[in-house]
Each structure stands twice: as structure tokens, then as C-alpha cells.
Design a protein around this motif. Structure first.
Motif, mmCIF file in Angstrom:
data_model
loop_
_atom_site.group_PDB
_atom_site.id
_atom_site.type_symbol
_atom_site.label_atom_id
_atom_site.label_comp_id
_atom_site.label_asym_id
_atom_site.label_seq_id
_atom_site.Cartn_x
_atom_site.Cartn_y
_atom_site.Cartn_z
ATOM 1 N N PRO A 282 24.391 46.457 -13.973
ATOM 2 C CA PRO A 282 24.005 48.012 -12.941
ATOM 3 C C PRO A 282 25.585 48.335 -12.503
ATOM 4 C CG PRO A 282 22.997 45.315 -12.151
ATOM 5 C CD PRO A 282 23.292 45.121 -13.539
ATOM 6 N N GLN A 283 26.735 47.074 -12.339
ATOM 7 C CA GLN A 283 28.189 48.455 -12.129
ATOM 8 C C GLN A 283 28.308 48.814 -13.737
ATOM 9 O OE1 GLN A 283 26.969 44.507 -11.693
ATOM 10 N NE2 GLN A 283 28.174 43.370 -9.902
ATOM 11 N N LEU A 284 28.011 48.121 -14.545
ATOM 12 C CA LEU A 284 27.991 49.089 -15.989
ATOM 13 C C LEU A 284 27.982 50.027 -16.050
ATOM 14 C CD1 LEU A 284 29.929 48.999 -18.548
ATOM 15 C CD2 LEU A 284 28.131 47.999 -19.594
ATOM 16 N N ILE A 285 26.118 50.507 -16.202
ATOM 17 C CA ILE A 285 25.996 52.116 -16.113
ATOM 18 C C ILE A 285 26.010 52.444 -15.049
ATOM 19 C CG2 ILE A 285 23.141 52.783 -15.781
ATOM 20 C CD1 ILE A 285 21.847 50.644 -17.045
ATOM 21 N N ILE A 286 25.959 52.044 -12.972
ATOM 22 C CA ILE A 286 26.158 53.388 -12.518
ATOM 23 C C ILE A 286 27.816 53.639 -12.578
ATOM 24 C CG2 ILE A 286 27.308 52.980 -10.298
ATOM 25 C CD1 ILE A 286 24.468 51.123 -9.854
ATOM 26 N N THR A 287 28.993 52.774 -13.274
ATOM 27 C CA THR A 287 30.142 53.446 -13.377
ATOM 28 C C THR A 287 30.366 53.879 -15.229
ATOM 29 O OG1 THR A 287 31.355 50.718 -12.555
ATOM 30 C CG2 THR A 287 32.461 52.127 -13.728
ATOM 31 N N VAL A 411 32.426 54.431 -4.922
ATOM 32 C CA VAL A 411 31.371 53.545 -5.423
ATOM 33 C C VAL A 411 32.158 52.875 -6.293
ATOM 34 C CG1 VAL A 411 29.323 52.763 -6.053
ATOM 35 C CG2 VAL A 411 30.128 55.076 -3.812
ATOM 36 N N PRO A 412 32.250 52.414 -8.012
ATOM 37 C CA PRO A 412 32.929 52.319 -9.091
ATOM 38 C C PRO A 412 33.943 51.415 -8.481
ATOM 39 C CG PRO A 412 32.713 54.915 -9.794
ATOM 40 C CD PRO A 412 32.650 54.702 -7.734
ATOM 41 N N SER A 413 34.769 51.800 -7.287
ATOM 42 C CA SER A 413 35.824 50.601 -6.874
ATOM 43 C C SER A 413 35.395 49.299 -6.246
ATOM 44 C CB SER A 413 36.883 51.654 -6.715
ATOM 45 O OG SER A 413 36.910 51.643 -5.185
ATOM 46 N N GLU A 414 34.746 49.340 -5.642
ATOM 47 C CA GLU A 414 33.824 48.565 -4.697
ATOM 48 C C GLU A 414 32.913 47.474 -5.254
ATOM 49 O OE1 GLU A 414 32.579 50.559 -1.169
ATOM 50 O OE2 GLU A 414 30.755 51.492 -2.148
ATOM 51 N N ILE A 415 32.198 48.141 -6.507
ATOM 52 C CA ILE A 415 31.118 47.200 -6.505
ATOM 53 C C ILE A 415 31.391 46.538 -7.984
ATOM 54 C CG2 ILE A 415 29.705 49.031 -6.717
ATOM 55 C CD1 ILE A 415 29.776 49.429 -9.467
ATOM 56 N N PHE A 416 32.399 46.254 -8.550
ATOM 57 C CA PHE A 416 32.989 45.397 -9.704
ATOM 58 C C PHE A 416 33.088 43.791 -8.930
ATOM 59 C CE2 PHE A 416 32.955 49.170 -12.316
ATOM 60 C CZ PHE A 416 32.080 47.913 -13.346
ATOM 61 N N PRO A 417 32.968 42.994 -9.525
ATOM 62 C CA PRO A 417 33.720 41.523 -9.442
ATOM 63 C C PRO A 417 34.960 41.310 -9.691
ATOM 64 C CG PRO A 417 32.087 40.933 -10.896
ATOM 65 C CD PRO A 417 31.812 42.815 -10.080
ATOM 66 N N MET A 418 36.006 40.423 -9.026
ATOM 67 C CA MET A 418 36.781 40.018 -9.820
ATOM 68 C C MET A 418 37.503 40.128 -10.968
ATOM 69 S SD MET A 418 40.296 37.906 -8.354
ATOM 70 C CE MET A 418 39.881 38.469 -6.650
ATOM 71 N N THR A 476 25.959 51.055 -0.306
ATOM 72 C CA THR A 476 27.159 49.609 -0.653
ATOM 73 C C THR A 476 27.716 49.455 0.732
ATOM 74 O OG1 THR A 476 28.440 50.770 -1.578
ATOM 75 C CG2 THR A 476 27.065 49.139 -2.740
ATOM 76 N N LYS A 477 27.989 50.788 2.114
ATOM 77 C CA LYS A 477 28.711 50.259 3.043
ATOM 78 C C LYS A 477 28.653 48.492 3.684
ATOM 79 C CE LYS A 477 25.189 52.190 6.962
ATOM 80 N NZ LYS A 477 24.897 52.757 7.750
ATOM 81 N N ASN A 478 29.802 48.615 4.501
ATOM 82 C CA ASN A 478 30.090 47.096 5.226
ATOM 83 C C ASN A 478 29.781 46.426 4.166
ATOM 84 O OD1 ASN A 478 30.489 48.523 7.508
ATOM 85 N ND2 ASN A 478 27.675 49.347 8.334
ATOM 86 N N VAL A 479 29.353 46.091 3.559
ATOM 87 C CA VAL A 479 29.568 44.493 1.896
ATOM 88 C C VAL A 479 31.044 44.586 1.683
ATOM 89 C CG1 VAL A 479 28.260 43.830 0.294
ATOM 90 C CG2 VAL A 479 27.402 45.277 0.890
ATOM 91 N N PRO A 480 31.415 42.376 1.984
ATOM 92 C CA PRO A 480 32.904 42.593 1.109
ATOM 93 C C PRO A 480 32.638 42.464 -0.115
ATOM 94 C CG PRO A 480 31.441 41.845 2.985
ATOM 95 C CD PRO A 480 30.551 42.203 2.768
ATOM 96 N N ILE A 481 33.257 43.158 -1.216
ATOM 97 C CA ILE A 481 33.325 43.427 -1.923
ATOM 98 C C ILE A 481 33.026 41.756 -2.986
ATOM 99 C CG2 ILE A 481 34.840 45.914 -2.149
ATOM 100 C CD1 ILE A 481 37.234 44.244 -3.030
ATOM 101 N N GLU A 482 33.478 41.182 -2.895
ATOM 102 C CA GLU A 482 33.164 39.379 -2.992
ATOM 103 C C GLU A 482 31.721 38.711 -2.752
ATOM 104 O OE1 GLU A 482 34.963 39.015 -5.598
ATOM 105 O OE2 GLU A 482 36.659 39.434 -4.733
#
Length: 535
Positions: A282-287, A411-418, A476-482
Motif C-alpha cells: 500500500p505505501q509503495l504504490i501510494i508513494t 501523505v508519503p512522509s507519514e505512511i511509512f514505518p521506520m 491518515t489524520k491524527n494517526v501516530p506514524i508508528e
């Protein structure tokens, strides 16, 4: 579920802490890296419309631009691959530099990476200001591009990692505010120096050093992010910084989550290989698609070439530069609107509204140009029609500036895990820069070939990307990135890719809470809208 929208129960955490002056100041200083990018976007179009600059470096283009409207096809008078290379070479360099920046972020941290980017950009600005031939211009632009690649890869990640979840959108959009401010400043500089008899273009290009100095000296005093310190094994420093930016000593829960995410990241030895795994689909395709679509909105037709475009449709030198200033001002104001609303209305609402607004405006502008020039390219705008075209271009810029402009970075900056965050942001920047380069390089040729139909071409992509957002991009609003995996697990399409034991789903095992979103258990009445079109 209707039209891809739905609301689910979630166990998203609320960490203790509040917004501190420390966070605000750090984020504002970091976001000024966007000034460098914005200044370069805005300055090139004005410089390439200046007579002295064209005479010195591109004499054949100057001769065509001065021909009468009855002798020259207005759509084609600025068509030159060498001229567009001056503009677009920066973005090709930024594409390559984004991969180096990804490695630097992991090895040395966000702060050092921003500092290096600012220094390289500064050198490029001086070379451009003192350029004697086209080769010096291109070399300077390439160095500017390297600086932009480092800044654009690092700053959005820095902002997302420093900000509290409930205002992450607003603080991240500070970067886009800085970009749009840089564009406006560049337009004002171009308008001011256009009245100089000699070397006005040198001032335009050389003043790029000012935002570079702000970025460079600011980076010296910035703290690095807790995530970055943890990633490099400096846990005590990470916790101290986390306590400072959250304004409380009680950060154990958030710090533990960061440590768990870091442990997962440490096990990932090859992030560029892991990012292709099914669970990150999901993250890859959206990014990949968001920065692609961002450039196919056609916005850089306006941002790069506004003075050139306005001259093409019949305005004089001063009028075209002033029209560019007006669109730049609209751009800044509308981005501030996004900053104030993104964490209230959410990402999806702004994406969808902005897409509809841009679509309408592009169609109207195409029809207005067609009514004056047809397909022959001969003619001039009447004043009423010209003013109407500027008005709809401004509405188009506004629609982009409170939607796809800032959200394309947020959006791309907040959706990836560390464990793959630096690689993911590098992909975001490289795709953005690749298609910025492509659009910058081919726009004037496409304008010559497609005429007014070019605006219909971009409008078609606006339709496609708005449909993509509606069905495939969750809120994705208000959702902690982790904790972001909960968003994907709840989505009607992406949930098939997320394993039940993914980080962000398994934090509640001690309380025997099921980690998947098919559980019947609810979280103390807290709901998070995911993909809902309602606000």
C-alpha cells in the motif's frame, strides 16, 4: 461502505504531551528548506522571459519571442530544448541526490543531511549568479538540484517525526508554505529586477543564496529527531529530545513504541529490498502514484513558466511578470488555508475538493485560449478574456495549493514505518523530481504541438488521480506514524496485504486485544474515520 468510504473502530493510541514552542520553532526552521525549492521553481520562468538573459544565452529564442503575433505561432515561440534544460536539469539532479540523501539520513541523521544540502545549494547559487555561458548555468542548476534533493528528502520526514500526531498535518505543511513563499518571493524579485537595464537576471539567480543561508545556519541549531537518534543507537539522547518536544517527562509509552519500531527497522538490513515486500505494497504504490499525479496536474506549467505562458497568450513583459506575482500570492494564501484545515477536515476531503476545482479551471482556461488563438496560434488576447484566463488560472492554483501541493509531500512522509521510511521518502522525492524534470523539459514542446489541448491533457490526469484518491487513499489524520498499519488493515482493498502481526497492530497483546480490525472489541469509544468522504 459507499464509494470507498467507511468508518471503523480503532485502538489508535493517544500519547501524553502537548504542542511545545520547541517543536514549533524546530519545524518552522526546518521547513524553510522549502524556500530553496520554491525560489528555484519561481525564478526560472521569470529569468527565461527576460530579454537580456535570452540575448546572452539563448539568442535564437529571443529572436522568435520578439516576432509579431501575425508572423509567429504564439504557442511555439519559446520552444527550445536547451532553454528548458536550464530549468529542468535541477530536477534531474535532485532525483539522483535523493538516493544519496536517503543513505545520509540513515547514517548521519536528519540534521546533518539538511546541513549538507544547504551548503551544496549555496555553491550552486553563486555559480549561477556569476555565470558566463550556458555550461556554467547548467552546472549551477545541477548543484542547486543536489541541494533540493537533500532538503526535499529530509525535511518532510523531519517534520512528521517531530510533530505530535494531532497536528502533524499542519506542521508538515509548513514545508509547502515555505515552498509557495519561495515561489512568491522569486516572482517579486523577477518583477523588481526586470526594471534594471543590466544584470537583473544575475540578481534573480544569485539571490537563491539567501534561502540557502537560512537553511544552512538553521540546520546548525536544530535538534535531530528522536527517531533518528534511536535509529543510530543513541537511546538516552532520543528520550531526552522526546521529553523536550512533548513538554512532559512521561513519554515512556511513545518512547517504547519508537524502540519497538526501531528494533523492527534494525532487523531490516536492506530497506530497498524490503520495501518491495507484500506488506509494504500500500505505501509503495501510494508513494509512487501521488508524486506522479502531482506533476501530471500540470501545476508546473504555471509555476515554472508563468511569465512565459502569460507572454505566450499576449501579455507584455511587465504584465506577465505581475500576473506571475498574483498567482504566487494566491499560492501562498491557499497553502495557509490547507495548513489550517488539514487536521480538521482530513487529507481526503482536500484531495477530492482540490481535484474537482482544478478540473473545472483547466477546462475553462483551455476554452478561453482556444477562443482567441484557435489551432493556428495567431492572434492576441482581448483584455476581458485575458483577465478571465488569469482569474481561472488563479482558481486552479488555489485548488492545487490547498490539496495536491502540500498533501503530495505530507501523505508519503507519514505512511511509512521506520524501517523503510528513508527509502520511502527517497522514492517520493525521486518520482516527484523525475516527472518534474519530464514536464519541465517537454512542456514548451507539448504546448507547441497540442496548443490549447494541452490543458485538456492535464485535465484528463486530474480525473484519473481524483478517482484514485477516492477509492485507494485512506484517511491518515491524527494517526501516530508508528501506528499507521491500523489504517491499512482497516481499508477495504489494502487490508489483504497487511499481516496480523505487523507493528502497530500488536501493541495490545498484553490486554488480549486482537490485533486485526475484524475483532468485535472496541477501543473506549474512539473512532477514527478512514476513507470517509464526510467531514
Amino acid at each position: 461502505m459507499a464509494g470507498g468510504g467507511f468508518v471503523v473502530e480503532s485502538t489508535v493510541k493517544r500519547y501524553e504531551g502537548h504542542l511545545t514552542a520547541y517543536v514549533v520553532i524546530s519545524c518552522i526552521v526546518a521547513a524553510t528548506g522549502g524556500l530553496m525549492f520554491g525560489y528555484d521553481i519561481g525564478i526560472s520562468g521569470g529569468v527565461t522571459s527576460m530579454e537580456e538573459f535570452l540575448k546572452k544565452f539563448f539568442p535564437s529564442v529571443y529572436r522568435k519571442s520578439e516576432a509579431s503575433s501575425t508572423d509567429t505561432n504564439q504557442y511555439c515561440k519559446f520552444d527550445s530544448q536547451l532553454l528548458t534544460l536550464f530549468t529542468s536539469s535541477l530536477y534531474l539532479a535532485a532525483l539522483v541526490a535523493s538516493f544519496a540523501a536517503s543513505a545520509s539520513n540513515k547514517l548521519f541523521g536528519r540534521k546533518i543531511t539538511m546541513l549538507v544540502g544547504g551548503i551544496i545549494f549555496l555553491v550552486g547559487a553563486f555559480i549561477n549568479g556569476f555565470a558566463q555561458d550556458v555550461a556554467m548555468l547548467i552546472i549551477g542548476r545541477i548543484l542547486l538540484g543536489i541541494g533540493v534533493g537533500f532538503a526535499n528528502t529530509t525535511v518532510p520526514v523531519y517534520l512528521s517525526e517531530m510533530a505530535p500526531p494531532n497536528i502533524r498535518g499542519a506542521l508538515n505543511i509548513c514545508f509547502q508554505v515555505a515552498i509557495t513563499s519561495g515561489i512568491l518571493i522569486a516572482n517579486l524579485v523577477n518583477y523588481g529586477v526586470s526594471k534594471m537595464k543590466h544584470n537583473g537576471w544575475r540578481w534573480s539567480l544569485g539571490l537563491a543564496a539567501v534561502p540557502a543561508l537560512i537553511m544552512t545556519f538553521g540546520a546548525i541549531f536544530l535538534p535531530d529527531t528522536p527517531n533518528s537518534f534511536i535509529q543510530r543507537g543513541k537511546h538516552d539522547k532520543a528520550k531526552s529530545i522526546l521529553q523536550s518536544i512533548r513538554g512532559t517527562q512521561n513519554v515512556d509509552e511513545e518512547f517504547q513504541d519508537l524502540l519497538e519500531a526501531s528494533e523492527v527497522a534494525r532487523q531490516v538490513k536492506h530497506p530497498w529490498t524490503n520495501i518491495r515486500k507484500r506488506q509494504y505494497r500500500p505505501q509503495l504504490i501510494i508513494t509512487l502514484l501521488i508524486p506522479f499525479f502531482q506533476q501530471l496536474t500540470g501545476i508546473n506549467v504555471i509555476m515554472f513558466y508563468a511569465p512565459v505562458l502569460f507572454k505566450t497568450i499576449g501579455m507584455g513583459d511587465n504584465s506577465s511578470l505581475m500576473a506571475a506575482v498574483i498567482t504566487g500570492l494566491v499560492n501562498v494564501i491557499s497553502t495557509i488555508v490547507s495548513l489550517l484545515t488539514v487536521d480538521k477536515f482530513g487529507r481526503r476531503f482536500l484531495f477530492l475538493e482540490g481535484g474537482g476545482q482544478m478540473l473545472i479551471c483547466q477546462i475553462v482556461v483551455a476554452l478561453l485560449i482556444a477562443s482567441q488563438f484557435g489551432t493556428s496560434g495567431h492572434g492576441e488576447f482581448s483584455k476581458p478574456v485575458g483577465n478571465a484566463a488569469i482569474a481561472f488560472i488563479c482558481l486552479y492554483v488555489a485548488g492545487f495549493a490547498w490539496s495536491w501541493g502540500p498533501l503530495g509531500w505530507l501523505v508519503p512522509s507519514e505512511i511509512f514505518p521506520m524501517e523503510i521510511r528513508s527509502a520511502g521518502q527517497s522514492i517520493n522525492v525521486s518520482v516527484n523530481m523525475l516527472f518534474t524534470f519530464v514536464i519541465g523539459q517537454v512542456f514548451l514542446t507539448l504546448l507547441c504541438a497540442f496548443k490549447y489541448g494541452l490543458f485538456f491533457f492535464f485535465a484528463g490526469f486530474v480525473i484519473i488521480m481524483t478517482v484514485f484518491i477516492f477509492f485507494f487513499v485512506p484517511e491518515t489524520k491524527n494517526v501516530p506514524i508508528e501506528e499507521m498499519n491500523r489504517v491499512w488493515k482497516a481499508h477495504w482493498f489494502w487490508k489483504r496485504y497487511i499481516p496480523d502481526d505487523a507493528v502497530g497492530l500488536a501493541h495490545d497483546t498484553d490486554n488480549n486485544v486482537q490485533s486485526n480490525n475484524n475483532s468485535n472489541e472496541k477501543d473506549k469509544g474512539k473512532n477514527v474515520e478512514l476513507g470517509s468522504t464526510s467531514v
